[in-house]
Design an enzyme around this catalytic site. Structure first.
Site, mmCIF file in Angstrom:
data_model
loop_
_atom_site.group_PDB
_atom_site.id
_atom_site.type_symbol
_atom_site.label_atom_id
_atom_site.label_comp_id
_atom_site.label_asym_id
_atom_site.label_seq_id
_atom_site.Cartn_x
_atom_site.Cartn_y
_atom_site.Cartn_z
ATOM 1 N N GLY A 68 0.841 -1.190 0.000
ATOM 2 C CA GLY A 68 0.000 0.000 0.000
ATOM 3 C C GLY A 68 0.872 1.235 0.000
ATOM 4 N N GLN A 73 2.837 9.952 1.459
ATOM 5 C CA GLN A 73 4.137 9.290 1.486
ATOM 6 C C GLN A 73 5.022 9.674 0.305
ATOM 7 O OE1 GLN A 73 2.290 5.203 2.366
ATOM 8 N NE2 GLN A 73 4.272 5.116 3.418
ATOM 9 N N CYS A 126 6.290 -0.072 7.608
ATOM 10 C CA CYS A 126 5.853 1.069 6.811
ATOM 11 C C CYS A 126 7.003 1.543 5.940
ATOM 12 C CB CYS A 126 5.379 2.203 7.734
ATOM 13 S SG CYS A 126 4.842 3.689 6.866
ATOM 14 N N LEU A 127 6.696 1.874 4.700
ATOM 15 C CA LEU A 127 7.732 2.353 3.788
ATOM 16 C C LEU A 127 8.317 3.682 4.245
ATOM 17 C CD1 LEU A 127 6.098 1.521 0.324
ATOM 18 C CD2 LEU A 127 7.718 0.153 1.668
ATOM 19 N N HIS A 168 -4.176 0.873 7.690
ATOM 20 C CA HIS A 168 -2.847 1.488 7.684
ATOM 21 C C HIS A 168 -2.803 2.653 6.688
ATOM 22 C CE1 HIS A 168 1.724 1.053 7.860
ATOM 23 N NE2 HIS A 168 1.543 1.857 6.834
ATOM 24 N N GLU A 169 -3.296 2.422 5.471
ATOM 25 C CA GLU A 169 -3.219 3.467 4.452
ATOM 26 C C GLU A 169 -4.176 4.616 4.739
ATOM 27 O OE1 GLU A 169 -0.739 3.425 2.617
ATOM 28 O OE2 GLU A 169 -0.210 1.350 3.051
ATOM 29 N N HIS A 172 -2.728 6.949 7.249
ATOM 30 C CA HIS A 172 -1.773 7.893 6.661
ATOM 31 C C HIS A 172 -2.471 9.176 6.214
ATOM 32 C CE1 HIS A 172 2.241 6.247 6.488
ATOM 33 N NE2 HIS A 172 1.842 5.105 5.967
#
Length: 214
Positions: A68, A73, A126-127, A168-169, A172
């Protein structure tokens, strides 16, 4: 890499971001864009530019690789995220985590609410927080509403690992990182997770590191 300058008009900023081609730079924790929340998408981008931006999110997510990616991000404070999970995991992991393949999806203006009271806790990364993972207890089932990239309504119940991804997304987009919900005693470097805590569930980690699971 710092997020694009907020002084330029949004379409110009995105054009500048897309100009080099290829995967976009992923913004790391500490950049204010990850904490500022997002603007509801309401046609701010021409359809062709929106399509190019969505494709860049897909390319970036796959290159990372991740399951995702949210617009903040890559430094863009719009309420847009993408998800995709081929779920290349062993059967015991699939069963324990409810991790099933998810096709590529675009989430526009998403929001979620719990569907039932069950919660599940697993290691999550997480990226934008590279190199680390921590156990996060999340709703095991959620109802997600919003639209897709064509403006078609989305109203769907997600369970298991797909529910974790959309939570999670969407978080963000509200200026929240997974660490805000994590059991910090579980915080582990990726190498340690691979060496010690690769079991389908985090029960052994909870016992060894001294934290409780729901």
């Amino acid at each position: 890499m710092a997020s694009p300058s907020p002084r330029a008009p949004l379409d110009e900023r995105i054009e500048e971001l897309l100009a080099p081609g290829g995967p976009l730079p992923v913004v790391a924790a500490g950049d204010p864009v990850l904490r500022a929340g997002t603007e509801r998408y309401d046609g701010q981008l021409a359809p062709a530019l929106l399509a190019r931006f969505v494709e860049a999110l897909r390319v970036t997510m796959r290159a990372a690789p991740g399951v995702g990616l949210a617009a903040p991000q890559v430094g863009v404070a719009l309420r847009i995220a993408v998800i995709e999970d081929p779920a290349p995991v062993p059967e015991e992991v699939r069963v324990a985590r409810g991790r099933v393949p998810q096709p590529f999806r675009v989430l526009v203006n998403p929001s979620y609410e719990p569907a039932g009271g069950a919660r599940a806790a697993f290691f999550e990364g997480c990226l934008s927080v590279p190199g680390w993972q921590a156990v996060v207890a999340r709703h095991a089932e959620v109802r997600l509403t919003g639209e897709d990239e064509h403006g078609r309504p989305l109203d769907e119940v997600f369970t298991g690992w797909p529910a974790r991804i959309v939570q999670h997304e969407t978080d963000h987009l509200d200026g929240m990182l997974y660490l805000d919900r994590a059991e910090l005693r579980s915080l582990s470097a990726n190498q340690v997770v691979a060496e010690r805590w690769a079991q389908p569930t985090p029960d052994q980690a909870a016992h060894a590191l001294g934290f409780e699971l729901p």
